[in-house]
Design a protein around this motif. Structure first.
Motif, mmCIF file in Angstrom:
data_model
loop_
_atom_site.group_PDB
_atom_site.id
_atom_site.type_symbol
_atom_site.label_atom_id
_atom_site.label_comp_id
_atom_site.label_asym_id
_atom_site.label_seq_id
_atom_site.Cartn_x
_atom_site.Cartn_y
_atom_site.Cartn_z
ATOM 1 N N GLY A 95 -4.398 -7.187 -2.775
ATOM 2 C CA GLY A 95 -5.731 -7.732 -2.896
ATOM 3 C C GLY A 95 -5.734 -9.106 -3.531
ATOM 4 N N ASP A 112 -10.904 -6.094 -4.490
ATOM 5 C CA ASP A 112 -10.199 -5.564 -3.323
ATOM 6 C C ASP A 112 -8.759 -5.183 -3.659
ATOM 7 O OD1 ASP A 112 -9.132 -8.089 -3.647
ATOM 8 O OD2 ASP A 112 -9.171 -8.588 -1.515
ATOM 9 N N TYR A 118 -6.993 1.716 -2.633
ATOM 10 C CA TYR A 118 -6.365 2.402 -1.495
ATOM 11 C C TYR A 118 -5.432 3.509 -1.980
ATOM 12 C CZ TYR A 118 -3.158 3.334 2.339
ATOM 13 O OH TYR A 118 -2.384 3.970 3.286
ATOM 14 N N THR A 121 -3.774 -11.415 5.884
ATOM 15 C CA THR A 121 -4.721 -11.080 4.825
ATOM 16 C C THR A 121 -5.562 -12.289 4.429
ATOM 17 O OG1 THR A 121 -3.222 -9.395 3.977
ATOM 18 C CG2 THR A 121 -4.963 -10.126 2.506
ATOM 19 N N GLN A 155 -9.734 -12.906 4.092
ATOM 20 C CA GLN A 155 -10.359 -13.345 2.850
ATOM 21 C C GLN A 155 -11.135 -14.642 3.044
ATOM 22 O OE1 GLN A 155 -6.853 -13.597 0.444
ATOM 23 N NE2 GLN A 155 -6.847 -11.417 -0.080
ATOM 24 N N LYS A 158 -14.400 -14.182 5.077
ATOM 25 C CA LYS A 158 -15.455 -13.560 4.279
ATOM 26 C C LYS A 158 -16.179 -14.595 3.425
ATOM 27 C CE LYS A 158 -13.632 -8.847 3.845
ATOM 28 N NZ LYS A 158 -13.071 -7.831 2.902
ATOM 29 N N ARG A 198 -7.607 -2.790 6.135
ATOM 30 C CA ARG A 198 -8.166 -3.261 4.869
ATOM 31 C C ARG A 198 -7.638 -4.636 4.488
ATOM 32 N NH1 ARG A 198 -8.878 0.747 -0.234
ATOM 33 N NH2 ARG A 198 -9.624 1.994 1.532
ATOM 34 N N TYR A 199 -6.353 -4.883 4.778
ATOM 35 C CA TYR A 199 -5.732 -6.133 4.328
ATOM 36 C C TYR A 199 -5.250 -7.012 5.474
ATOM 37 C CZ TYR A 199 -6.057 -3.973 -0.213
ATOM 38 O OH TYR A 199 -6.548 -3.376 -1.353
#
Length: 426
Positions: free
Chosen positions: A43, A48, A53, A275, A279, A282, A340-341
């Motif tokens: 994260g 995050d 997880y 990843t 990021q 977003k 997720r990543y």
């Protein structure tokens, strides 16, 4: 994209069909066993963190496996390898570690072999190139956990404002950085050569210059080769000295800092992985991605990275560890972490799913590059020490009073010593 993985899928399936009846023993009851898992954080802060997880995965596993508890510790990539090494040196190794290198621990006979842990279907489902990369000698000790490849990221809005296009050569990259600087961009090209993950940034540039850490034919380290010295001399003279890499000296700039600056819109270009794409988007950054430029054109080789899971023998929890790993490597859990990543999956079945799903379209270019990318020499027992030397020294190569030749020679000497020590310990 699906065609790119047909060979991998066929290889994994064929191997699995031949050995389905020979699975290892990871079934059976357990009472009062607590597994300690140490993992790296993928994260970019508390919001995050990978801890969420792993905590969720551990609780799900515990609910299905009464009598087995999983305690999770998550550390930043800057600290996790050192933390695990300290635990091992103190005589209290974790049961499972998810870190960057496994070979040194395998050489010390501290790890279980993969075949002792997971069922044959799980073992056969790893991508073939990663199975090979997880081997030391003739045995596999490293279970690939996550994979990624690297592309050159650029901020499309900053590029449009500066009137430049995505570079295809080093010279075009330099010109773009000059124009970005003229427009007031804080980091025209962010060059993170700090202690966090500078071995990755270093390898990207070495490959783009036609070199690398090792001789691709003989397999020997070639860190202070003419190509590598030429590459870092260009970096120092053409990017760093003219102030095109931003206000923080590259040797003091960690990857996390550079990535955070990119998500704030302060970076024109940098080398990134999937990843970071997630990021940045977003935060409203429009991200462009192209292959890493080479000295005269696109680099001949790209860098791939695989992070590793390993199981320590110290506490004797082989069956329980194996059961947890079989659970962790189910398609559901592999794809959940990948989603997720924005990390590339390490199994054939999950890769096939990702390649066929348009919601992962942004990852297809990364995914296509993985089977032919060049990885760290993780299976070499010397790699952990070589990587540590790169992290400690490489920033000095581009410092005002630094010499690329001297610094690369220093790292090469450390690599030679590490090789001698590894050979002596076999």
């Amino acid at each position: 994209m699906q065609r790119r993985f047909m060979g991998l899928v066929a290889a994994g399936a064929a191997f699995g069909m031949t050995v389905m009846l020979a699975g290892c023993g990871t079934t059976g009851g357990s009472d009062g066993v607590t597994l300690r898992l140490v993992a790296a954080d993928y994260g970019n802060g508390a919001a995050d963190s990978s801890r969420t997880y792993w905590d969720d995965l551990a609780r799900d596993f515990e609910s299905r496996n009464p009598g087995i508890k999983v305690d999770v510790d998550v550390y930043s990539w800057k600290d996790v390898d050192r933390k695990v090494a300290e635990m091992v040196d103190a005589g209290n190794a974790p049961d499972i570690a998810q870190i960057g290198a496994y070979a040194d621990y395998a050489n010390q006979d501290k790890l279980y072999r993969v075949e002792e842990l997971v069922t044959i279907p799980t073992q056969a489902n790893f991508l073939p190139m990663l199975i090979e990369a997880g081997q030391t000698g003739s045995a596999q000790y490293g279970l690939p956990f996550a994979a990624s490849t690297r592309l050159l990221f650029f901020n499309e809005e900053l590029f449009d404002d500066a009137g430049v296009e995505a570079p295809k050569t080093w010279q075009e990259l330099r010109v773009a950085a000059q124009k970005l600087k003229a427009r007031g961009v804080t980091y025209p090209f962010a060059l993170p050569l700090g202690s966090e993950e500078s071995q990755a940034e270093t390898m990207i540039w070495l490959l783009s210059g036609g070199g690398g850490y090792r001789d691709r034919n003989g397999g020997e380290y070639q860190i202070d080769s003419e190509q590598n010295i030429r590459t870092f001399s260009w970096l120092k003279e053409k990017l760093v000295t003219p102030g095109l890499t931003g206000p923080v000296p590259p040797g003091k700039l960690d990857r996390a800092q550079a990535f955070e600056a990119f998500t704030r819109g302060e970076v024109g270009m940098l080398n990134g992985h999937p990843t970071l794409m997630q990021q940045a988007e977003k935060k409203g950054v429009k991200v462009g991605m192209v292959p890493m430029p080479g000295a005269e054109g696109q680099a001949e080789a790209s860098m791939g990275v695989a992070d590793w899971m390993m199981a320590f023998k110290q506490h004797g929890h082989r069956k329980e560890i194996g059961r947890f790993l079989d659970f962790a490597y189910s398609d559901k859990n592999v794809l959940e972490f990948s989603d997720r990543y924005d990390i590339l999956p390490v199994t054939v079945s999950a890769s096939e799913t990702m390649a066929a799903d348009t919601k992962h379209k942004d990852l297809w270019e990364f995914l296509a590059a993985l089977p032919t990318s060049e990885l760290y020499p993780s299976g070499e027992m010397s790699w952990a020490k070589v990587s540590a030397s790169v992290k400690q020294n490489i920033g000095q190569a581009v410092a005002p009073d630094g010499s690329p030749a001297v610094v690369l020679n220093r790292i090469a000497n450390d690599a030679a010593k590490a090789e001698i020590e590894a050979d002596a310990s076999k």
